[in-house]
Design an enzyme around this catalytic site. Structure first.
Site, PDB file in Angstrom:
ATOM      1  N   ARG A 248       0.854  -1.185   0.000  1.00  0.00           N
ATOM      2  CA  ARG A 248       0.000   0.000   0.000  1.00  0.00           C
ATOM      3  C   ARG A 248       0.893   1.240   0.000  1.00  0.00           C
ATOM      4  O   ARG A 248       1.919   1.274   0.685  1.00  0.00           O
ATOM      5  CB  ARG A 248      -0.893   0.034   1.257  1.00  0.00           C
ATOM      6  CG  ARG A 248      -2.080  -0.912   1.221  1.00  0.00           C
ATOM      7  CD  ARG A 248      -3.116  -0.489   0.190  1.00  0.00           C
ATOM      8  NE  ARG A 248      -4.285  -1.333   0.197  1.00  0.00           N
ATOM      9  CZ  ARG A 248      -4.446  -2.422  -0.571  1.00  0.00           C
ATOM     10  NH1 ARG A 248      -3.492  -2.788  -1.413  1.00  0.00           N
ATOM     11  NH2 ARG A 248      -5.554  -3.129  -0.513  1.00  0.00           N
ATOM     12  N   GLU A 277      -4.088   7.483  -5.257  1.00  0.00           N
ATOM     13  CA  GLU A 277      -4.228   6.696  -6.479  1.00  0.00           C
ATOM     14  C   GLU A 277      -5.461   7.193  -7.211  1.00  0.00           C
ATOM     15  O   GLU A 277      -6.524   7.249  -6.593  1.00  0.00           O
ATOM     16  CB  GLU A 277      -4.356   5.213  -6.150  1.00  0.00           C
ATOM     17  CG  GLU A 277      -3.061   4.658  -5.599  1.00  0.00           C
ATOM     18  CD  GLU A 277      -3.099   3.166  -5.308  1.00  0.00           C
ATOM     19  OE1 GLU A 277      -4.117   2.521  -5.641  1.00  0.00           O
ATOM     20  OE2 GLU A 277      -2.123   2.647  -4.760  1.00  0.00           O
ATOM     21  N   HIS A 296      -1.287   0.238  -9.688  1.00  0.00           N
ATOM     22  CA  HIS A 296      -1.923  -0.742  -8.786  1.00  0.00           C
ATOM     23  C   HIS A 296      -2.492  -1.944  -9.565  1.00  0.00           C
ATOM     24  O   HIS A 296      -3.711  -2.166  -9.555  1.00  0.00           O
ATOM     25  CB  HIS A 296      -3.022  -0.064  -7.944  1.00  0.00           C
ATOM     26  CG  HIS A 296      -3.298  -0.797  -6.661  1.00  0.00           C
ATOM     27  ND1 HIS A 296      -3.702  -0.182  -5.510  1.00  0.00           N
ATOM     28  CD2 HIS A 296      -3.237  -2.119  -6.348  1.00  0.00           C
ATOM     29  CE1 HIS A 296      -3.883  -1.075  -4.556  1.00  0.00           C
ATOM     30  NE2 HIS A 296      -3.604  -2.272  -5.046  1.00  0.00           N
TER      31      HIS A 296
HETATM   32  C1  DGY Z   1      -5.720  -6.091  -2.634  1.00  0.00           C
HETATM   33  O1  DGY Z   1      -6.472  -7.035  -2.896  1.00  0.00           O
HETATM   34  O2  DGY Z   1      -5.679  -5.583  -1.532  1.00  0.00           O
HETATM   35  C2  DGY Z   1      -4.828  -5.603  -3.732  1.00  0.00           C
HETATM   36  O3  DGY Z   1      -4.175  -4.446  -3.417  1.00  0.00           O
HETATM   37  C3  DGY Z   1      -5.569  -5.423  -5.032  1.00  0.00           C
HETATM   38  O4  DGY Z   1      -5.845  -6.627  -5.521  1.00  0.00           O
END
Ligand code: DGY
Length: 331
Positions: A248, A277, A296
């Protein structure tokens, strides 16, 4: 103005009709689904707050903030939330727990896809592939030059993992055949079972920073890990090190990262996640050749996104039936 009022009234009537319809169907024991049938997320907040009124269950993705405001808007019928993500930093767990709402999520099914993308991003960054294709296309490719576009290789390297879980293990398993010399990791405590799968050594945060040739972030975003990758960490890293983040954006202090990259404190960074984002195209990180930014996409393979959708849907249906979900968060 008169027309506007009439439209608004019409919308209100329509909402009321749907609510009564839902009520009747609930009384009959029928299920009714309302789908945001667009790839355009986040759902406009105002619309979402309207649409969730009175629902029994909700599937969401990571762009939707599930907080007190939304849960209040949904009202007391809401008993099940299912997020199509492994990360759950977009959910106010405390608020969900307070209201007795069960929560499903989608770990495991995306591990391969995320690990694969992490390796791709690591190699792209360390071997400077984006710069290289740009040079080839734009006429920068002159004669063969000894040190031109040199990068760093995995053979004989030390790879550090910040936050060892399923994904960290899967990344290490894929990197091992590249002849990595040593895997090290740090976490809140040693994780011997997982570490033994990849023969990784537990080290302190400082050791992780100073020893890693490649440092890959795999921890969840929590209040404890927010901005954990900051000036302090970067200043202890080698100036030949590559920093990779597919967890993240919030775990990284982006100003400190910019400073570390532009001053040559570290050699490069590959990011699949940022704050915010999308990252505005005017962001200083986009000006750096030694920073590769992806939008992402770590779990974005057809098979994984299908598996995530199916798991999210099944979690929801099981939750509605009052049965244990396949993957449920313990609140
Ligand atoms: C999640 O699932 O948390 C990822 O960041 C996106 O698939």
């Amino acid at each position: 103005r008169e027309r506007e009022m009439t439209e608004r009234e019409r919308e209100q009537r329509e909402r009321e009709r749907k609510r009564r319809d839902r009520e009747k169907k609930r009384e009959r024991g029928d299920r009714q689904f309302d789908l945001w049938d667009s790839d355009d997320v986040p759902v406009p907040r105002k619309e979402l707050l309207q649409k969730v009124k009175g629902v029994d269950a909700l599937v969401c993705v990571l762009t939707e903030k599930i907080d007190a405001e939304l849960l209040d808007a949904a009202g007391p019928n809401l008993k099940v939330l299912s997020t199509m993500s492994v990360g759950f930093d977009h959910l106010s767990l405390e608020e969900l727990k307070k209201r007795g709402i069960r929560v499903g999520y989608t770990p495991d099914v995306l591990t391969d896809s995320v690990a694969e993308l992490t390796v791709a991003l690591l190699l792209t960054t360390s071997r400077r592939l984006i710069e290289a294709t740009h040079e080839a296309k734009s006429g920068g490719w002159g004669t063969w030059r000894t040190l031109w576009l040199c990068g760093y290789e995995l053979a004989n390297s030390t790879v550090g993992i910040l936050g060892l879980g399923r994904i960290g293990v899967a990344i290490a398993e894929r990197l091992k055949p590249f002849k990595v010399k040593k895997f090290i990791y740090t976490d809140v405590a040693p994780r011997p079972e997982l570490a033994s799968l990849i023969d990784a050594e537990y080290v302190s945060m400082d050791e992780l920073a100073s020893q890693s040739d490649f440092l890959t972030v795999c921890c969840a975003l929590t209040p404890e890990t927010k901005d954990i990758c900051n000036k302090d960490l970067f200043s202890k890293m080698k100036n030949t090190s590559i920093f990779i983040n597919t967890s993240r954006g919030g775990v990284v202090d982006q100003e400190d990262l910019y400073e570390a990259l532009s001053s040559g404190q570290i050699a490069g960074a590959g990011l699949d996640v940022t704050v915010p984002e999308p990252l505005p195209t005017s962001h200083p990180l986009f000006t750096l050749n030694n920073c590769v930014i992806l939008p992402h996409i770590a779990s974005a393979s057809y098979s994984t996104r299908n598996a995530m959708s199916a798991l999210a849907a099944n979690n929801l249906l099981l939750g509605l039936k009052g049965q244990p979900m396949i993957k449920e968060l313990k609140l």
